[in-house]
Design a protein around this motif. Sequence first.
Motif, short mmCIF file in Angstrom:
data_model
loop_
_atom_site.label_atom_id
_atom_site.label_comp_id
_atom_site.label_asym_id
_atom_site.label_seq_id
_atom_site.Cartn_x
_atom_site.Cartn_y
_atom_site.Cartn_z
N VAL A 156 0.82 -1.22 0.00
CA VAL A 156 0.00 0.00 0.00
C VAL A 156 0.85 1.27 0.00
O VAL A 156 0.59 2.21 -0.75
CB VAL A 156 -0.96 0.00 1.22
N PHE A 157 1.89 1.30 0.83
CA PHE A 157 2.67 2.52 1.00
C PHE A 157 4.06 2.48 0.35
O PHE A 157 4.77 3.48 0.34
CB PHE A 157 2.84 2.83 2.50
N GLY A 158 4.41 1.31 -0.19
CA GLY A 158 5.73 1.20 -0.80
C GLY A 158 6.81 1.02 0.25
O GLY A 158 6.54 0.83 1.44
N LYS A 159 8.04 1.08 -0.19
CA LYS A 159 9.16 0.92 0.73
C LYS A 159 9.21 2.11 1.68
O LYS A 159 8.72 3.19 1.36
CB LYS A 159 10.47 0.81 -0.06
N ILE A 160 9.80 1.90 2.84
CA ILE A 160 9.87 2.99 3.80
C ILE A 160 10.71 4.13 3.23
O ILE A 160 11.61 3.91 2.41
CB ILE A 160 10.43 2.53 5.16
N LYS A 161 10.42 5.34 3.65
CA LYS A 161 11.09 6.52 3.12
C LYS A 161 12.59 6.46 3.37
O LYS A 161 13.04 6.12 4.46
CB LYS A 161 10.49 7.77 3.79
N ASN A 162 13.35 6.79 2.34
CA ASN A 162 14.82 6.79 2.42
C ASN A 162 15.38 5.44 2.87
O ASN A 162 16.33 5.37 3.64
CB ASN A 162 15.30 7.89 3.37
N GLU A 163 14.78 4.38 2.34
CA GLU A 163 15.21 3.04 2.74
C GLU A 163 16.70 2.82 2.47
O GLU A 163 17.38 2.11 3.22
CB GLU A 163 14.39 1.99 1.98
N GLU A 164 17.20 3.43 1.41
CA GLU A 164 18.61 3.23 1.05
C GLU A 164 19.57 3.75 2.12
O GLU A 164 20.74 3.37 2.16
CB GLU A 164 18.92 3.90 -0.29
N VAL B 184 14.11 -10.01 1.79
CA VAL B 184 14.29 -11.21 0.97
C VAL B 184 15.08 -10.80 -0.27
O VAL B 184 14.65 -9.93 -1.03
CB VAL B 184 12.94 -11.81 0.56
N LYS B 185 16.22 -11.42 -0.48
CA LYS B 185 17.10 -11.02 -1.57
C LYS B 185 16.46 -11.29 -2.94
O LYS B 185 16.63 -10.53 -3.89
CB LYS B 185 18.44 -11.75 -1.47
N ARG B 186 15.70 -12.37 -3.02
CA ARG B 186 15.12 -12.79 -4.30
C ARG B 186 14.17 -11.74 -4.87
O ARG B 186 14.17 -11.47 -6.07
CB ARG B 186 14.40 -14.13 -4.11
N ASN B 187 13.33 -11.15 -4.02
CA ASN B 187 12.33 -10.20 -4.52
C ASN B 187 12.36 -8.84 -3.82
O ASN B 187 11.53 -7.98 -4.07
CB ASN B 187 10.92 -10.80 -4.40
N ASN B 188 13.34 -8.67 -2.93
CA ASN B 188 13.54 -7.41 -2.21
C ASN B 188 12.37 -7.04 -1.30
O ASN B 188 12.20 -5.88 -0.92
CB ASN B 188 13.79 -6.25 -3.19
N LYS B 189 11.56 -8.02 -0.92
CA LYS B 189 10.44 -7.77 -0.01
C LYS B 189 10.94 -7.64 1.43
O LYS B 189 11.90 -8.30 1.83
CB LYS B 189 9.42 -8.91 -0.10
N THR B 190 10.26 -6.81 2.19
CA THR B 190 10.62 -6.61 3.59
C THR B 190 10.07 -7.74 4.46
O THR B 190 8.89 -8.07 4.38
CB THR B 190 10.08 -5.26 4.09
#
Length: 250
Positions: free
Chosen positions: A137-145, A207-213
Amino acid sequence: MSGINIITTENKRLYPADIYDDVRKIPIIDIDSIYDILYKQRSILVVSNQYDQYGNELKAFNGYLKKEDIKALYYIKDEEDSSNLSEVMTLSEAAKKWGFSDGSTIRKAIERGKFETYEIKQAGDIWITTYSAMERVFGKIKNEEKEFIIYDDFEGYLYNLCLKDFQKSYLKIDNYEVNDKLYEYIKNILKEALDSIKEGKKVIFKVKRNNKTKQIINTEKELLVYIKLLCRRRLMTEKRNERLIKELFS
């Protein structure tokens, strides 16, 4: 399997839970009746299978719970998929992890139908959701990098060290120094995670395969719990775990 599901404040999952009146010791199957007892500051007697936050089965639970011991309590129907309940969060917890001031932003998204019905549940006066739902819904957390990210292949190193330590224990070899190089690698990663938290950053397991948190850790206490649970998950021996905690948190 249908039944009552309880998520405790210690992130233990009790399911399917048989619940009894603490006075009359009779079974209660109605959710409203259970909440009525809890809000009267009474306890409920719970007999249930018990799981940790990673889905590993623990010793069966047989004891009393009060309202303050319970994060969420709700009924699961047969057709519902309960496999992702180990990543459950309250809206306030989710808001903190995604950097919102409070849970109102998430509540508005719920009101607007942004979440699928299986991604959220209302348990009494508490709403709960999951990491995967929040990310959708909200995407990756802000400034995840800018945060400290640990990918799931890290657990492969944990497993290898644990296996080698068990082998040495089986062979009754007390000298663990042979495995210390791998241990130091693991410790350094977790030390970087701890230092990142002290600097105000988040630790994100992905998860490295799909970059899911998979999990987000905000505090030193949460990281300590994660490390302590490595034993229960059979990813670290007790001896290593005690040493790691002492070296990181002393």
